[in-house]
Every structure is written in structure tokens, then in C-alpha cells.
Write an enzyme that holds these catalytic residues in place. Structure first.
Site, PDB file in Angstrom:
ATOM      1  N   ASP A   1       0.835  -1.207   0.000  1.00  0.00           N
ATOM      2  CA  ASP A   1       0.000   0.000   0.000  1.00  0.00           C
ATOM      3  C   ASP A   1       0.872   1.260   0.000  1.00  0.00           C
ATOM      4  O   ASP A   1       0.615   2.207   0.753  1.00  0.00           O
ATOM      5  CB  ASP A   1      -0.968  -0.009   1.181  1.00  0.00           C
ATOM      6  CG  ASP A   1      -2.172   0.907   0.973  1.00  0.00           C
ATOM      7  OD1 ASP A   1      -2.506   1.206  -0.196  1.00  0.00           O
ATOM      8  OD2 ASP A   1      -2.782   1.312   1.982  1.00  0.00           O
ATOM      9  N   ILE A   2       1.884   1.265  -0.849  1.00  0.00           N
ATOM     10  CA  ILE A   2       2.725   2.457  -0.982  1.00  0.00           C
ATOM     11  C   ILE A   2       1.900   3.516  -1.701  1.00  0.00           C
ATOM     12  O   ILE A   2       1.404   3.296  -2.810  1.00  0.00           O
ATOM     13  CB  ILE A   2       4.017   2.143  -1.773  1.00  0.00           C
ATOM     14  CG1 ILE A   2       4.878   1.137  -1.006  1.00  0.00           C
ATOM     15  CG2 ILE A   2       4.792   3.421  -2.089  1.00  0.00           C
ATOM     16  CD1 ILE A   2       5.416   1.629   0.323  1.00  0.00           C
TER      17      ILE A   2
END
Length: 185
Positions: A56-57
Site C-alpha cells: 500500500d505504498i
């Protein structure tokens, strides 16, 4: 371990996330983008030593500290590749930043996070991610899988060719065509 439960804690980080700066319409220079890329790559390398993929960058998970350090936050969707795989086909992540393989429910590794970082770097220079949602998760995932990102044409100034090449390589559709590790990036 506390009372028989495993948990992790993260330091309290003073500063602001990258998303706040984007929301405030503050622009990033190519030098700042490279600095953020290096900081996030270092964080990904540290996690990857333990075979952890963040998954979930995105700008709200990248923190800028007052001393200009970069921190990566929110490992809530992280996956350890050291833990035996379950049969789950759960698609985790935020649609605008999800890698093609992640969006299709395929196996992920560090190259998925590198793709997501490429999306963030693109957004830092352009003021918007390459693929935007019309409200449909599926539509954005389709674009990540099948569409080339729009050309990097800055709102003002120029973007050095080397920076464009780095972002383009991060955004390759096939993981084998991306940087193979944060260190290589």
C-alpha cells in the site's frame, strides 16, 4: 509480545505526509522526488530483508520529517512472504497505486511495491497519479494492467530524462522488466 499477543509499534513521526503536500498543491522538484524515491527504497529494502511486501505504498503512507528524513508508514496491508501462502485471492491496496499483478490477485513481491512507488513518483511530478478512478476500482486496475501511463510532461519546468527513465522502469507492466530490488532502484 504483550499478554501473549504479537504486535508491532511504530515511532511517532513529526512532520507531514506527502499526500498533504499534494493536496495543498505544493509541487515537488526533481531533486525532491529523487530524495523521496531513495528514502522509500531504503525503507522497502529494510522490509524486504524480512520478505515483507508493504502492498500500500501511496502518498499518505510516506512521511516527511522536519529533518528531511523519509519514513514509510502503515504496514496494515503488509504481507510476509515467509508465512505460508493461504488460498485467499484477496486484492489488497489502493486502486490508484496498485501494481498490475496485485490488481489481478496474483502473487506479489518487492517489485509490486516498486511499481506503486513509481506511481507515487509520477504523481509528485504531475500533480495526479497516471490512472485516476472514476469511482470504479475495476476501471483503475484495468488501466494499470493494460494502459500506458500518460507522458510525463510537467506543469512547470522540465523533468530530467534520467528521472523519467527511473519512473518509466518502475511502471513497467511486467515485474521482470522493473527494477528487481530496492537496491537496484
Amino acid at each position: 509480545t504483550w499478554h501473549g499477543r504479537l504486535f508491532y509499534a511504530m515511532e511517532l513521526v513529526e512532520g507531514q505526509d506527502v499526500a498533504t503536500r499534494l493536496r495543498d498543491k505544493q509541487r515537488f522538484t526533481s531533486e525532491e522526488v529523487i530524495h523521496i524515491a531513495e528514502g522509500v527504497a531504503r525503507a522497502l529494502a529494510a522490509a524486504w530483508k524480512f520478505r515483507i511486501v508493504h502492498r500500500d505504498i501511496k502518498p499518505s503512507n510516506i512521511l516527511l520529517t522536519p529533518d528531511n528524513s523519509i519514513k514509510v508508514a502503515d504496514f496494515g496491508l503488509a504481507k510476509s512472504l515467509r508465512i505460508p501462502k493461504s488460498d485467499s485471492r484477496l486484492i489488497a491496496g489502493t486502486s490508484e497505486y496498485i501494481s498490475p499483478e496485485q490488481g489481478m490477485g496474483k502473487a506479489v513481491d518487492i517489485r509490486s511495491d516498486i511499481y506503486s512507488l513509481g506511481v507515487v513518483l509520477y504523481e509528485l511530478l504531475m500533480g495526479r497519479p497516471p490512472f485516476k478512478s472514476d469511482g470504479s476500482f475495476t476501471f483503475v486496475v484495468y488501466q494499470h494492467v493494460h494502459s500506458a501511463p500518460p507522458a510525463l510532461e510537467p506543469l512547470n519546468g522540465t523533468i530530467p530524462e534520467a528521472v523519467k527513465e527511473i519512473i518509466a522502469k518502475c511502471l513497467e507492466k511486467k515485474p521482470e522488466n522493473r527494477f528487481q530490488s530496492p537496491e537496484e532502484l
